[in-house]
Each structure stands twice: as structure tokens, then as C-alpha cells.
Design a protein around this motif. Structure first.
Motif, PDB file in Angstrom:
ATOM      1  N   THR A 151       0.747  -1.160  -0.083  1.00  0.00           N
ATOM      2  CA  THR A 151      -0.142   0.116   0.141  1.00  0.00           C
ATOM      3  C   THR A 151       1.070   1.174  -0.085  1.00  0.00           C
ATOM      4  OG1 THR A 151      -0.364  -0.335   2.417  1.00  0.00           O
ATOM      5  CG2 THR A 151      -2.063  -0.883   1.061  1.00  0.00           C
ATOM      6  N   GLU A 152       0.306   2.236  -0.253  1.00  0.00           N
ATOM      7  CA  GLU A 152       0.932   3.582  -0.548  1.00  0.00           C
ATOM      8  C   GLU A 152       1.886   4.016   0.581  1.00  0.00           C
ATOM      9  OE1 GLU A 152      -1.627   6.461  -3.138  1.00  0.00           O
ATOM     10  OE2 GLU A 152      -2.749   4.991  -1.834  1.00  0.00           O
ATOM     11  N   ILE A 178       0.537  -1.756  -6.418  1.00  0.00           N
ATOM     12  CA  ILE A 178       0.050  -0.559  -5.276  1.00  0.00           C
ATOM     13  C   ILE A 178      -1.448  -1.026  -5.070  1.00  0.00           C
ATOM     14  CG2 ILE A 178       0.106   1.286  -4.459  1.00  0.00           C
ATOM     15  CD1 ILE A 178       2.236   2.241  -5.920  1.00  0.00           C
ATOM     16  N   PHE A 181      -5.084   1.989  -4.528  1.00  0.00           N
ATOM     17  CA  PHE A 181      -4.325   3.225  -5.162  1.00  0.00           C
ATOM     18  C   PHE A 181      -5.616   4.253  -4.944  1.00  0.00           C
ATOM     19  CE2 PHE A 181      -2.722   6.428  -8.015  1.00  0.00           C
ATOM     20  CZ  PHE A 181      -1.594   6.522  -7.386  1.00  0.00           C
ATOM     21  N   SER A 186      -1.142   9.265  -2.008  1.00  0.00           N
ATOM     22  CA  SER A 186      -0.385   9.232  -3.284  1.00  0.00           C
ATOM     23  C   SER A 186       0.682  10.151  -3.690  1.00  0.00           C
ATOM     24  CB  SER A 186      -1.436   9.218  -4.383  1.00  0.00           C
ATOM     25  OG  SER A 186      -2.683   8.374  -4.165  1.00  0.00           O
ATOM     26  N   LEU A 191       5.869   6.966  -7.803  1.00  0.00           N
ATOM     27  CA  LEU A 191       5.667   6.235  -8.757  1.00  0.00           C
ATOM     28  C   LEU A 191       6.664   6.411 -10.131  1.00  0.00           C
ATOM     29  CD1 LEU A 191       1.803   6.886  -9.392  1.00  0.00           C
ATOM     30  CD2 LEU A 191       3.090   4.740  -8.751  1.00  0.00           C
ATOM     31  N   ILE A 199      -0.894  -0.749 -10.849  1.00  0.00           N
ATOM     32  CA  ILE A 199      -1.627  -0.019  -9.962  1.00  0.00           C
ATOM     33  C   ILE A 199      -3.023  -0.280  -9.805  1.00  0.00           C
ATOM     34  CG2 ILE A 199      -2.720   2.603  -9.350  1.00  0.00           C
ATOM     35  CD1 ILE A 199      -0.415   3.653 -11.081  1.00  0.00           C
ATOM     36  N   VAL A 222      -5.858   8.246 -12.806  1.00  0.00           N
ATOM     37  CA  VAL A 222      -5.042   7.032 -12.389  1.00  0.00           C
ATOM     38  C   VAL A 222      -4.799   6.180 -13.668  1.00  0.00           C
ATOM     39  CG1 VAL A 222      -4.880   4.989 -11.083  1.00  0.00           C
ATOM     40  CG2 VAL A 222      -5.915   7.075  -9.940  1.00  0.00           C
TER      41      VAL A 222
END
Ligand code: C2E
Ligand code: MG
Ligand code: MG
Ligand code: MG
Length: 291
Positions: A151-152, A178, A181, A186, A191, A199, A222
Motif C-alpha cells: 500500500t502507498e 500498489i 491506490f 499518493s 511512482l 496500480i 489514475v
């Protein structure tokens, strides 16, 4: 008191006022016993491409307690993180998922990548990399067939170490996705600079992608971002043909959700994998597996 407890806050008191152990304490002990007695299971949810062909499987842990019934991982994973049980649990999940994936490949079925969810505690451990490599060696699963979901928040901690860990995984051939997202912090910076492959657009945005202009905008950005950076975009929690079509129009290439299949026990995978593609399920029946 229960009302005051936020979704992600843990109960501070181990006993309620009348002296009865709270649900969390009971669950923690029950989880330890369930781990000892091997009463945890892995279910798998297919991920599909635009034609409904299976490209991968996400391993999702399931726990059926004799008294409480199905306990949701959203409830017991945080508890296991608090107690440190997540380390043993995570090792078991990784081993089991790789072992199951290898069995599928051996029987000539093509499950694609098996995706394993990681908890921050596992990811940040010194022995994390060696543990992953050891599992791959022991199960003889090709590294390319394993995907790790992070996870982020996990990318923010010690940036240099995170970069080294992800670099080493990539060098070994393991892919990373990820999860959820858009839900966390974020940052375009990570990235751009980290070797990430995929993602997964959080289910929350997908659920609203037909109704809310703002959620559509998030999905669109995204997906565009993923395209520009050469990453795969997967939409999580796709439940209706309309959602799927809208996301496809925006350029999304992979999908996961009840529309195609619920998470299923290992024994049901062969049946799913033998089909040339998963047809969208018109009805989404509610059942107890959906915990
Ligand atoms: P996640 O990794 O984001 O997993 C996706 C969740 O969405 C799963 O919930 C899945 O059953 C559910 N889902 C899939 N398709 C749909 C859909 O179309 N509609 C809806 N409403 N839900 C859908 P689940 O299995 O209850 O897991 C919840 C969370 O628990 C996971 O979220 C993950 O963060 C965590 N988790 C599950 N298994 C593991 C594990 O083995 N290790 C770790 N560390 N965490 C796990
Ligand atoms: Mg996940
Ligand atoms: Mg997710
Ligand atoms: Mg999630």
C-alpha cells in the motif's frame, strides 16, 4: 462506547466494564489457536483482462471460527498486526499461495500471477527479502508468477530502504502492485522512481465511477498516469457490466470484482481456469464467503 470507536482505532481496554473480555481479546486468542490448528484458509479471486481471461489470482485469507463464523480479514489482520502475529501469518500466506500457484502450473492450468497482500510489518523486516526468496526456492514457483501487493503508506517510511527492497524484488523477477491506490498518500514521485508494475484503483472510486464526476475524474487520471508510466492499471471491486464498460472506455486493462468472480477456495480454481474466459455474472448473490 462502541460508537466512539473509529473504524481504524483499536480498543484500548482489554476488558469491558463487567469484566468480560472484549471481542478483540477473544479474537486475538482465537486467532492464535486457529493458526496453531491450521484453521485458516486462502481463497483466491481471479483478475481478468478486457476479454475476461484470467491474468492472475489474488490470495485472500479466510477464517471461519466455530463460534463467530466467518471473521473478516479487515477485522483480524489489524489485530494480528498489533500483536505481531502477522509475521507468522504472513509467512504462512506467502508459502501457501506460492505452493498453491505451483500446483496449478504443474497441473497445466495457467493461473497467471498469484498476488499476495503484505502488511507493513512484514515488508519492513530485515529478513523480508530472504524470506520471499526462500519461499520461491522451496516451492519452485517462478518469481515472475508472484506479485506482492503493497500500500502507498508502506512506500513512505524509509525511502532508501524501500527503493532497495523493491529493486531487489524486481531484479529477482517478482512484480509489485500498489493496492487501494488513491486512498492513501499518493505521491507521483515514488511512482516515477520506484520499480512498480501495477496500480490497483481503489474499490471506492470504482463503485462511484458511474455516478460521480469526481470519481470518474480520479479513475481517468489514475489510468492515464498508469499508461504514461507504463504500468498496468487494474480496477478493484468491479460489480456491474456498466462499471466495467466505463473503466474500459477510460483505458483500464485489468479488472477484479464480483462481476467476474468472488474469491473462491482453491478447489474451485481448476473449474474457473479451464474456462476460456469468465463471463460477467449478472446477479451478484450475497453469500457468507464475502467476508
Ligand atoms: P484488499 O487487498 O484490497 O482485497 C480486496 C477486498 O475486496 C477483498 O476483501 C475482496 O473480497 C473484496 N472484493 C473483491 N471484489 C469485490 C467486489 O466486487 N465488491 C466488493 N464490495 N468487495 C470486493 P477481503 O477478502 O475481506 O479482504 C479485506 C482486506 O484484508 C484486503 O483488502 C487486504 O487488505 C486484507 N487481507 C486479506 N487477506 C490478507 C492477507 O493474506 N494478508 C494481509 N496482510 N492482508 C490481507
Ligand atoms: Mg489486495
Ligand atoms: Mg485492494
Ligand atoms: Mg482494500
Amino acid at each position: 462506547q462502541a460508537k466512539q470507536r473509529g473504524r481504524n482505532q483499536y480498543q484500548l481496554f482489554t476488558r469491558t466494564l463487567d469484566g468480560v473480555p472484549g471481542r478483540h481479546v477473544t479474537l486475538r486468542n482465537a486467532l492464535r489457536i486457529a493458526m496453531e490448528q491450521q484453521r485458516l484458509q486462502l481463497f483466491y479471486q481471479p483478475q481478468v483482462d478486457g476479454e475476461g481471461r484470467i491474468t492472475g489470482l489474488e490470495a485472500l485469507i479466510r477464517w471461519s471460527h466455530p463460534e463467530f463464523g466467518w471473521v473478516s480479514p479487515s477485522e483480524f489482520i489489524p489485530l494480528a498486526e498489533e500483536t505481531g502475529q502477522i509475521i507468522d501469518l504472513g509467512r504462512w500466506v506467502m508459502r501457501r499461495a506460492c505452493y498453491d500457484a505451483k500446483r496449478l502450473w504443474r497441473s497445466g492450468l495457467k493461473p497467471g500471477r498469484v498476488a499476495v497482500n503484505l502488511s507493513p510489518l512484514e515488508f519492513h523486516r530485515m529478513d523480508f527479502l530472504s524470506s520471499v526468496c526462500q519461499t520461491l526456492d522451496q516451492t519452485h514457483l517462478h518469481a515472475e508468477c508472484l506479485e506482492l501487493e503493497i500500500t502507498e503508506g508502506m512506500l513512505l517510511d524509509d525511502q532508501e530502504r524501500v527503493a532497495r527492497t523493491l529493486g531487489a524484488l524486481a531484479a529477482r523477477g517478482v512484480t509489485t502492485a500498489i493496492d487501494d491506490f488513491g486512498k492513501g498518500y499518493s505521491s507521483f514521485d515514488y511512482l516515477k522512481s520506484l520499480p512498480i508494475d501495477k496500480i490497483k484503483i481503489d474499490r471506492g472510486f470504482v463503485a462511484q465511477c458511474l455516478d460521480s464526476e469526481r470519481d470518474i475524474a480520479v479513475c481517468r487520471s489514475v489510468i492515464t498516469l498508469a499508461q504514461e508510466l507504463g504500468l498496468e492499471a487494474l480496477a478493484e471491486g468491479v460489480e456491474t457490466p456498466h462499471q466495467c464498460a466505463a473503466l474500459k472506455d477510460l483505458g483500464c486493462t485489468t479488472f477484479q470484482g464480483y462481476l467476474f468472480s468472488r474469491p473462491v477456495p482453491f478447489r474451485e480454481l481448476a473449474g474457473l481456469l479451464r474456462r476460456p474466459h469468465l463471463a460477467p455474472q449478472q446477479e451478484v448473490p450475497m453469500d457468507r464467503q464475502d467476508l
